[in-house]
Structures are given as C-alpha cells and as structure tokens.
Design a protein around this motif. Structure first.
Motif, PDB file in Angstrom:
ATOM      1  N   PRO A 195       0.742  -1.338  -0.025  1.00 51.01           N
ATOM      2  CA  PRO A 195       0.097  -0.116   0.053  1.00 51.01           C
ATOM      3  C   PRO A 195       0.839   1.323   0.050  1.00 51.01           C
ATOM      4  O   PRO A 195       1.977   1.210   0.636  1.00 51.01           O
ATOM      5  N   VAL A 196       0.372   2.311  -0.717  1.00 49.12           N
ATOM      6  CA  VAL A 196       1.288   3.602  -0.919  1.00 49.12           C
ATOM      7  C   VAL A 196       1.091   4.321   0.459  1.00 49.12           C
ATOM      8  O   VAL A 196      -0.267   4.548   0.863  1.00 49.12           O
ATOM      9  N   ASP A 197       2.082   4.843   1.056  1.00 54.99           N
ATOM     10  CA  ASP A 197       1.791   5.648   2.054  1.00 54.99           C
ATOM     11  C   ASP A 197       1.973   7.000   1.470  1.00 54.99           C
ATOM     12  O   ASP A 197       2.860   7.833   1.172  1.00 54.99           O
ATOM     13  N   VAL A 198       0.565   7.701   1.618  1.00 56.31           N
ATOM     14  CA  VAL A 198       0.350   8.890   0.726  1.00 56.31           C
ATOM     15  C   VAL A 198       1.061  10.255   1.646  1.00 56.31           C
ATOM     16  O   VAL A 198       1.119  10.926   0.997  1.00 56.31           O
ATOM     17  N   ARG A 199       1.189   9.864   2.813  1.00 52.62           N
ATOM     18  CA  ARG A 199       1.653  10.838   3.624  1.00 52.62           C
ATOM     19  C   ARG A 199       3.202  10.986   3.578  1.00 52.62           C
ATOM     20  O   ARG A 199       3.841  12.051   3.578  1.00 52.62           O
ATOM     21  N   GLN A 200       3.627  10.062   2.972  1.00 52.13           N
ATOM     22  CA  GLN A 200       5.263  10.161   2.574  1.00 52.13           C
ATOM     23  C   GLN A 200       5.443  10.018   1.173  1.00 52.13           C
ATOM     24  O   GLN A 200       6.682   9.868   0.837  1.00 52.13           O
ATOM     25  N   SER A 201       4.391  10.113   0.311  1.00 57.79           N
ATOM     26  CA  SER A 201       4.568  10.442  -0.965  1.00 57.79           C
ATOM     27  C   SER A 201       4.161  11.628  -1.623  1.00 57.79           C
ATOM     28  O   SER A 201       3.555  12.404  -0.716  1.00 57.79           O
ATOM     29  N   SER A 202       4.799  12.067  -2.757  1.00 59.14           N
ATOM     30  CA  SER A 202       4.364  13.412  -3.202  1.00 59.14           C
ATOM     31  C   SER A 202       4.114  13.658  -4.797  1.00 59.14           C
ATOM     32  O   SER A 202       5.015  12.676  -5.378  1.00 59.14           O
TER      33      SER A 202
END
Length: 203
Positions: free
Chosen positions: A27-34
C-alpha cells in the motif's frame, strides 16, 4: 481423442494460471509520497508549479521486482506554490480546476495503472533503472504513458521516483494550446506538463 487432448490443454493452462505468483501488494503511504507539477509558457521563460496529492494506491512486487500497481490522484487537491494565494495563486488554482483545464467538478480523480515494467540495461546510481508503461485516465480520457523511474526495494519498503513530461492535449486539456488555437500568440502555453513523482509503499 481430440476431446481428451483439448481437456488436457485446458487443464495445463488453468494450472499455470493458478500457480502464477500474483505478487505482493505494498500500500502507498500517501503521507510519505508526493507529486509536483509544472506548467510552462511557450514564448517566455515563465512557469507555474505546485503540488497535487495521491489519494491512495498500491505497488505490486513479485520476486523483489516491481511488476504492477495503481494510483488514484485527487484532482481537487491542486495547489500553486509560486504565487501567494491573494496575489494570483488562488485565481490560478480555480482556473486549473475549471473546464478550461481539468474539470475537477466533473472529474475529481485521475488514475494511473501500471501495465508493464521493463528494466533499463546498465542503469547506475540514482539514474532511472526501469521504464514503466501504464494507462493514465485524466479528465475521462484514457491514454498510454511510458515513464522512466528509479525503483528501490529495501525490506518491507519500496520507493519509486520519476520525472517526466506528458502532452496534456492528448487528455483533452487544450487551453491556449498553439496546436488547436492559432490566435493565442505570445500567450500560448506549452502542451507539456512536467511531473515529479515520489512514491513510498510499505508492505
């Protein structure tokens, strides 16, 4: 005899499909992705830039290699970073959300689905080590997009970084495009949109 051979072929095919490793979902960690974007004027050195958020996503890993995945992009999260909100920034964002550009009221999300991942031969250091081919659905239009990426896998985490440009007009974003409007003159906007994507996903 022919029926027996056909049945055997079907059985072998089904067995192969059953045994095929479907991969592991990260699962993508949207808080650590940009995701950053940039738009350019055609006849001047000016540009605008900002961010847009990933809503959710996953990367699929098979035998420690990226093999698939998908992302959902929140088109209503568009932000401008090069102008103050009360000095043109808010106006630009509202224009980008309008039907001139991304029609976010009608199409609040964009989607990217990975179809194929190909290693880049002799890739070194932090240079792109794979080409990712996928389908981008934007403003209700679906087209194939091929992008370079640097993918790293460490333990339970996989990261991907990519910088690329794509032709917005292929997704029906035509505002001030010289390709479609011959009278835009010096106010023409480049058809290219620049994207810098950083994704972090954890099993």
């Amino acid at each position: 005899m022919k029926t027996s051979i056909l049945a055997l072929v079907v059985l072998v095919t089904l067995s192969a499909l059953t045994l095929r490793d479907p991969g592991t979902s990260y699962p993508v960690d949207v808080r650590q992705s940009s995701m950053r974007w940039a738009g350019y004027y055609l006849f001047s050195f000016g540009e605008h830039n900002g961010t847009i958020n990933l809503k959710k996503g996953e990367l699929i890993v098979t035998d420690n290699q990226l093999t698939g995945g998908s992302f959902e992009i929140d088109m209503n999260s568009i932000k401008n970073l090069d102008m103050a909100a009360n000095n043109g920034g808010d106006d630009l964002v509202n224009h980008l959300k309008s039907d001139d550009f991304f029609s976010t009221e009608k199409f609040p999300a964009a989607f990217f689905e990975i179809m194929k991942v190909e290693p880049i031969k002799d890739a070194t250091g932090d240079q792109p080590n794979v080409h990712i081919t996928g389908t981008l659905t934007l403003k209700g239009v679906k087209n194939t997009l091929k992008i370079p990426a640097t993918v790293k896998h460490s333990g339970s985490t996989i990261t991907a970084h990519s910088k690329f440009k794509f032709d917005r007009t292929k997704w029906n974003v035509r505002y001030s495009s010289e390709k479609f409007f011959s009278d835009v003159g010096d106010s023409a906007i480049s058809d290219a949109i620049g994207i810098e994507l950083n994704v972090r996903a954890t099993k």
